[in-house]
Design an enzyme around this catalytic site. Structure first.
Site, mmCIF file in Angstrom:
data_model
loop_
_atom_site.group_PDB
_atom_site.id
_atom_site.type_symbol
_atom_site.label_atom_id
_atom_site.label_comp_id
_atom_site.label_asym_id
_atom_site.label_seq_id
_atom_site.Cartn_x
_atom_site.Cartn_y
_atom_site.Cartn_z
ATOM 1 N N LYS A 175 0.861 -1.184 0.000
ATOM 2 C CA LYS A 175 0.000 0.000 0.000
ATOM 3 C C LYS A 175 0.894 1.229 0.000
ATOM 4 C CE LYS A 175 -1.763 2.767 2.819
ATOM 5 N NZ LYS A 175 -1.653 3.943 1.939
ATOM 6 N N GLU A 250 9.603 1.430 10.793
ATOM 7 C CA GLU A 250 10.630 2.450 10.512
ATOM 8 C C GLU A 250 9.946 3.801 10.667
ATOM 9 O OE1 GLU A 250 13.712 2.010 10.054
ATOM 10 O OE2 GLU A 250 13.977 -0.040 9.344
ATOM 11 N N CYS A 284 13.239 11.076 7.042
ATOM 12 C CA CYS A 284 13.114 10.573 8.415
ATOM 13 C C CYS A 284 14.398 10.833 9.162
ATOM 14 C CB CYS A 284 12.825 9.085 8.385
ATOM 15 S SG CYS A 284 14.020 8.164 7.422
ATOM 16 N N GLU A 385 9.397 16.291 15.245
ATOM 17 C CA GLU A 385 9.815 16.157 13.850
ATOM 18 C C GLU A 385 9.022 17.147 13.001
ATOM 19 O OE1 GLU A 385 8.616 12.526 11.803
ATOM 20 O OE2 GLU A 385 10.628 12.385 10.961
HETATM 21 P P1 NAD Z 1 2.232 8.491 7.712
HETATM 22 O O1 NAD Z 1 2.483 7.737 8.971
HETATM 23 O O2 NAD Z 1 1.212 9.547 7.706
HETATM 24 O O3 NAD Z 1 1.815 7.476 6.546
HETATM 25 C C1 NAD Z 1 2.616 6.355 6.218
HETATM 26 C C2 NAD Z 1 1.738 5.309 5.543
HETATM 27 O O4 NAD Z 1 0.797 4.827 6.501
HETATM 28 C C3 NAD Z 1 0.919 5.838 4.365
HETATM 29 O O5 NAD Z 1 0.886 4.850 3.351
HETATM 30 C C4 NAD Z 1 -0.448 6.027 4.969
HETATM 31 O O6 NAD Z 1 -1.494 5.946 4.027
HETATM 32 C C5 NAD Z 1 -0.496 4.846 5.922
HETATM 33 N N1 NAD Z 1 -1.499 4.953 7.004
HETATM 34 C C6 NAD Z 1 -2.102 6.058 7.500
HETATM 35 N N2 NAD Z 1 -2.980 5.713 8.472
HETATM 36 C C7 NAD Z 1 -2.920 4.369 8.595
HETATM 37 C C8 NAD Z 1 -3.574 3.416 9.426
HETATM 38 N N3 NAD Z 1 -4.466 3.775 10.326
HETATM 39 N N4 NAD Z 1 -3.269 2.111 9.275
HETATM 40 C C9 NAD Z 1 -2.349 1.696 8.367
HETATM 41 N N5 NAD Z 1 -1.694 2.559 7.547
HETATM 42 C C10 NAD Z 1 -1.973 3.877 7.662
HETATM 43 O O7 NAD Z 1 3.669 9.021 7.259
HETATM 44 P P2 NAD Z 1 4.009 9.963 6.024
HETATM 45 O O8 NAD Z 1 3.467 11.319 6.345
HETATM 46 O O9 NAD Z 1 3.630 9.303 4.749
HETATM 47 O O10 NAD Z 1 5.605 9.955 6.082
HETATM 48 C C11 NAD Z 1 6.325 10.767 6.933
HETATM 49 C C12 NAD Z 1 6.763 10.038 8.175
HETATM 50 O O11 NAD Z 1 7.450 8.838 7.820
HETATM 51 C C13 NAD Z 1 7.744 10.835 9.006
HETATM 52 O O12 NAD Z 1 7.428 10.697 10.368
HETATM 53 C C14 NAD Z 1 9.079 10.160 8.710
HETATM 54 O O13 NAD Z 1 10.058 10.315 9.700
HETATM 55 C C15 NAD Z 1 8.678 8.742 8.546
HETATM 56 N N6 NAD Z 1 9.680 8.006 7.774
HETATM 57 C C16 NAD Z 1 10.495 7.085 8.394
HETATM 58 C C17 NAD Z 1 11.485 6.422 7.670
HETATM 59 C C18 NAD Z 1 12.432 5.424 8.309
HETATM 60 O O14 NAD Z 1 13.058 4.654 7.599
HETATM 61 N N7 NAD Z 1 12.566 5.407 9.622
HETATM 62 C C19 NAD Z 1 11.638 6.694 6.318
HETATM 63 C C20 NAD Z 1 10.792 7.646 5.724
HETATM 64 C C21 NAD Z 1 9.811 8.283 6.455
#
Ligand code: NAD
Length: 488
Positions: A175, A250, A284, A385
């Site tokens: 997804k 992650e 991230c 963040e």
């Molecule tokens: P997000 O948590 O809003 O979304 C991530 C994914 O989760 C998306 O596909 C979203 O549709 C899905 N999602 C949302 N609600 C959900 C639910 N209830 N159940 C299951 N899935 C759900 O994150 P974002 O805004 O897309 O990305 C930014 C964040 O990601 C930042 O906090 C960043 O630090 C983190 N990030 C971490 C890494 C790492 O490797 N540690 C890498 C990149 C980004």
């Protein structure tokens, strides 16, 4: 990408239009570029069913891995041939510069090659046990694995977990983030051309709130790999706990960059800037907290201001753009709100702090590279963040203070150290509470090196040589071979 292009659901090797679609916007103009399927729980169920059927009926899971290895290599080669098209799609959908997208796609090619090399090296062991018994272990794929990806490195972060799961013989439901599904759908199309059996890689775009529970509560789901925010990570972990699913998480960071007085300040300034302004700060592991020795604070801030003010902001697709827009209006709002928090808490804006000033960028989500000084440690802008091009800076006198500042807070994803002294470098590498530490480098990683966070930055790690085994389970087999006891 034509505005009437549609990216559908890829289930069982067939791309179909969904009942509901939504427009994708170019972050540099906020004009529509394509439409994408909005998946439903029923689509999620069908994708899980298709993945389970492929797991049971295709020979993807079985055998010695040679077939998977060759298919993943073919996929790598096809992707490399189309690197430029994929990079352009990524840039148009997510906003990052073409240079950055090319690097990302190249990273995915290398990841596929790397895990292809591991696919035929998954093996068990024999274990000596008492008596006339033969004991061995077998590493089996888990079954259907679910992968939920964020929008900041759409293809790279999706494939970082999907590729090893495939190499281990699992079948996958991916997804992608709702904002950035384009390259995931394109990759699923390419997987067919590479000879990956139908149903092995399924892609269901759509909102996580609607699809997450449908995917994780499906009885066929055997593990989840989630990359995204801590908030959603907790929801995913709670869903995984309901069925005791292994969950790889992650999550976010607020990573420190410690600059010692003996550092090469020019290199450090360039590295710090790359670590917070790269990908417009939407990383991230962005080095978002600069912790600099008081004796070099002023010259370093001067250099950073110079770099920030010379950066060319522009649409990612325009050659010469050094920083693209933020992914969405919502993200732009969030970043500018944090700048206001920093101001209200007494932070001094050294540079930036506003939308980009060039009139032709007004329609896009461009925020000027921003450096904030004198921010109290307790400010939300210093602790949370921001996920944008905003650097908070702090000064220290004693190394102990630098370590305390660096390790405070809930995150532990990444830390950087700038020093010429080898002993200091290694000592700090040991004392910094982060899953990844670099010395005299901006954030840098390779498919062969582990990537994961400590504390609230995550659970488990991706990449590295252990990663394919992480998508397997161990079975122990004990056979009484019934040999007669030796006499005498
Ligand atoms: P997000 O948590 O809003 O979304 C991530 C994914 O989760 C998306 O596909 C979203 O549709 C899905 N999602 C949302 N609600 C959900 C639910 N209830 N159940 C299951 N899935 C759900 O994150 P974002 O805004 O897309 O990305 C930014 C964040 O990601 C930042 O906090 C960043 O630090 C983190 N990030 C971490 C890494 C790492 O490797 N540690 C890498 C990149 C980004």
């Amino acid at each position: 990408m034509a505005a009437d292009a549609t990216y559908g659901l890829v289930i069982g090797g067939v791309e179909s239009e969904a009942a509901e679609t939504e427009a994708l916007l170019d972050p540099s103009t906020n004009r529509p570029i394509a439409r994408v399927a909005v998946g439903t729980p029923e689509d999620a169920r069908q994708a899980m069913e298709s993945a389970q059927a492929a797991f049971e009926s295709s020979d993807w899971a079985g055998g010695d891995g040679t077939k998977r290895s060759r298919a993943l290599l073919r996929l790598a080669h096809l992707l490399e041939e189309q690197q430029e098209e994929f990079a352009r799609s990524e840039t148009q959908n997510m906003g990052k510069t073409l240079r950055e997208s090319r690097i990302d796609v190249g990273f995915v090619v290398r990841t596929l090659e790397y895990v292809a090399g591991l696919a035929d090296k998954i093996q068990g062991e024999t274990i000596p046990v008492p008596g006339s018994r033969f004991n061995y272990t077998v590493r089996e794929p888990l079954g259907v694995t679910v992968h939920i990806a964020p929008w900041n490195y759409p293809l790279l972060l999706a494939m970082r977990s999907v590729a090893p799961a495939l190499a281990a013989g699992n079948t996958v439901v991916l997804k992608p983030a709702s904002l950035t599904p384009v390259t995931a759908v394109r990759l699923a199309r390419l997987a067919r051309a590479a000879g990956i059996p139908d149903g092995v890689l399924n892609v269901v775009p759509g909102p996580g709130g609607r699809l997450g529970a449908a995917l994780l509560r499906d009885p066929r789901c055997r593990s989840v790999s989630f990359t995204g925010s801590g908030e959603v990570g907790r929801t995913v972990a709670a869903l995984a706990a309901e069925r005791l699913l292994p969950a790889m998480l992650e999550l976010g960071g607020k990573s420190p960059v410690v600059v010692l007085p003996d550092a090469d300040l020019d290199r450090a300034a360039r590295g710090v800037a790359q670590g917070i302004f790269g990908n417009a700060g939407q990383m991230c592991w962005a080095g978002s907290r600069l912790i600099v020795h008081e004796s070099v604070r002023t010259p370093l801030l001067d250099k950073l201001r110079g770099i920030a003010e010379a950066m060319r902001l522009g649409p990612g697709a325009e050659e010469g753009s050094e920083m693209g827009p933020l992914v969405s209006r919502g993200q732009e709002r969030r970043v500018l709100e944090y700048v206001e928090v920093a101001r209200a808490d007494g932070g001094q804006i050294v540079t930036g702090g506003t939308k980009a000033s060039r009139a032709e960028l007004a329609e896009g989500n461009f925020v000027a590279p921003t450096v904030v000084a004198d921010l109290p440690e307790g400010s939300r802008a210093a602790r949370e963040e921001i996920f944008g091009p905003v650097l908070a800076t702090f000064a220290f006198r004693e190394v102990e203070d630098a370590v305390r500042l660096a390790n405070q807070g809930p995150y532990g994803l990444f830390a950087a150290v700038w020093t010429r002294d080898l002993a200091t470098a290694h000592t700090l590498a040991r004392r910094l509470d982060a899953g990844m530490v670099v010395v005299n480098e901006p954030p840098l990683t390779f498919p062969q090196t582990p990537f994961g966070g400590f504390k609230e930055s995550g659970l488990g790690s991706e990449q590295g040589s252990h990663v394919v085994e992480g998508y397997t389970r161990v079975k122990n087999v004990l056979v009484n071979v019934g040999l007669p006891k030796r006499k005498g």
